[in-house]
Design an enzyme around this catalytic site. Structure first.
Site, short mmCIF file in Angstrom:
data_model
loop_
_atom_site.label_atom_id
_atom_site.label_comp_id
_atom_site.label_asym_id
_atom_site.label_seq_id
_atom_site.Cartn_x
_atom_site.Cartn_y
_atom_site.Cartn_z
N ARG A 54 0.84 -1.21 0.00
CA ARG A 54 0.00 0.00 0.00
C ARG A 54 0.87 1.25 0.00
NH1 ARG A 54 -3.54 -3.46 3.33
NH2 ARG A 54 -2.41 -2.96 5.24
N PHE A 82 -11.82 -4.63 -5.59
CA PHE A 82 -11.76 -5.44 -4.37
C PHE A 82 -11.14 -4.59 -3.26
CE2 PHE A 82 -11.43 -8.53 -7.86
CZ PHE A 82 -12.48 -9.38 -7.56
N ASP A 126 -16.26 -2.68 -4.13
CA ASP A 126 -16.29 -3.90 -3.33
C ASP A 126 -17.74 -4.34 -3.18
OD1 ASP A 126 -14.05 -5.32 -1.40
OD2 ASP A 126 -16.09 -5.63 -0.65
N ALA A 160 -16.69 -6.83 -8.65
CA ALA A 160 -15.56 -6.27 -9.40
C ALA A 160 -15.61 -6.64 -10.87
CB ALA A 160 -14.24 -6.74 -8.78
N ASP A 167 -6.78 -6.39 -6.29
CA ASP A 167 -6.36 -7.20 -5.14
C ASP A 167 -7.48 -8.16 -4.75
OD1 ASP A 167 -4.98 -8.15 -2.93
OD2 ASP A 167 -5.58 -6.49 -1.63
N CYS A 212 -3.14 -13.81 -3.27
CA CYS A 212 -2.81 -14.24 -1.91
C CYS A 212 -2.96 -15.75 -1.74
CB CYS A 212 -3.67 -13.50 -0.89
SG CYS A 212 -5.45 -13.75 -1.10
#
Length: 400
Positions: free
Chosen positions: A216, A232, A254, A284, A304, A344
């Site tokens: 970030r 997101f 979101d 999204a 993300d 992730c």
């Protein structure tokens, strides 16, 4: 004094190499059951095929990971053991953070800090814990007591509502206050000089994604006077950092209205202008289609998404979804603009992620210049031989 565990497991010949290389997991296929007496859940000594002591771990016959290593020493696994591990984890974070600038971060990162299955996040004076595996859950009261003794937090909140517990043979997903007092609603934390409004009761994971903190901050340098799209967006971590970097406008998308509400509160807490139309409760994929259809372009696009690949069985399908979404998002970046994209899922390796991004750029017909290939911050340490811990990939690229 030699301290023996009540049970032991003996490895097949040659299988000791991964343990000696300090990989923290032992699977059932590596165990010589004829020479092992471990049958129930609990602490075991791990021996090589000749009976030599290799370490001590937690045995769980209900898990595919039969033993999670705890220590290479012949020491008791008791309250003092956990106090020492927690103190070591705290000492590392004290070298990483000035609490006048950042008062919240990951305090214990499971295998990364030698405490498999345990995650502890610090939110100011409050700790949030996750007992993700039996190796941590078995010692829950001891661990909670150790945390209180070492850190004296105002409260400890448990957020063990994670799917990994079921895979480790645990029932239930316990959530609630375990020690002291914890605010019932949103609370403020400080991250790299910015305020963030979070809710540890209802937010995803433990309430916030500390692993993206440094990414970030890295985004800020690309956002001066920029029109930014944050897909997101969750509670607006990338949004507020884009504004801190001088963005002219940030649109946050979101599906969760509650998350966007916290995001807008975060933006206002930091003194930035926030317009209701910049917070879109929308899927999204639908947002990408809408912006594409309208011919809109942005100087910076942030993508993300959650982990699409929850296991190896869904990896191929997840990579197709990542490719499609990344190609479409790249198409929304104005020529010479910037694209931050992340995954992730630890099943998507850095190599697979790079290959996916290469294919996405080809499909979008837009060349990319990779400027930064990043991961989780240093409060998420990764043992060198534990590739499974390298789960977060983040790329910042220039779109030509």
């Amino acid at each position: 004094m030699l301290v023996l565990a009540a049970m032991h497991v003996t490895l097949k010949e040659g299988r000791e190499r991964t343990v000696l290389a300090e990989h923290p997991w032992i699977f059932s296929g590596g165990i010589d059951r004829r020479k092992s007496d471990a049958a129930s859940i609990g602490v075991v000594d791990v021996r090589d095929h000749e009976g030599r002591f290799l370490g001590r771990g937690f045995h769980n016959p209900k898990s595919q990971i039969l033993v999670r290593m705890l220590t290479r020493d012949q020491e008791p696994v008791d309250k003092a053991f956990f106090i020492n591990k927690i103190r070591a984890a705290v000492a590392l974070r004290e070298t990483l953070f000035d609490r006048r600038v950042t008062d919240s971060y990951r305090l214990v990162f499971a295998e990364g800090d030698g405490l498999p299955g345990l995650v502890v996040d610090r939110y100011g004076t409050v700790l949030v814990v996750q007992f993700q595996a039996a190796a941590a859950d078995f010692f829950r009261e001891t661990i909670l007591d150790a945390l209180m003794e070492v850190l004296s937090p105002s409260g400890i909140f448990e957020r063990s509502d994670v799917g990994s517990r079921k895979a480790d043979g645990l029932t239930g997903e316990p959530v609630g206050v375990r020690r002291g007092t914890v605010p019932e609603g949103p609370m403020e934390i400080l991250e790299e000089g910015l305020r963030a409004v979070v809710n540890v009761h209802t937010g995803q994971k433990t309430g916030y994604f500390f692993d993206q903190r440094d990414n970030r901050v890295a985004l800020r340098r690309y956002c001066k006077n920029a029109q930014v799209l944050n897909l997101f967006s969750y509670t607006g971590g990338f949004t507020v950092n884009a504004l801190a970097g001088g963005a002219a406008r940030v649109i946050s998308v979101d599906r969760s209205a509650a998350a966007l509400e916290l995001g807008q509160a975060t933006v206002l807490k930091n003194g930035f202008v926030s317009r209701n139309e910049d917070w879109m409760v929308m899927d999204a994929f639908d947002a990408i289609d809408s912006f594409t259809g309208a011919g809109e372009r942005f100087n910076v696009v942030v993508l993300d998404p959650p982990a699409f690949a929850k296991g190896t069985e869904s990896l191929e399908r997840a990579l197709k979804a990542y490719t499609k979404m990344n190609a479409a998002a790249i198409g929304l970046v104005a020529p010479g603009g910037y694209f931050l994209t992340a995954s992730c899922s630890h099943h998507v390796t850095p190599e697979l992620f790079s290959n996916m991004l290469h294919l996405a750029a080809l499909r979008a017909g837009r060349p990319l210049q990779i400027l930064e290939f990043r991961g989780a911050g240093p409060d998420h340490p990764q043992p060198i031989h534990f590739r499974e811990g390298n789960y977060l990939k983040c790329v910042i690229a220039r779109v030509l």
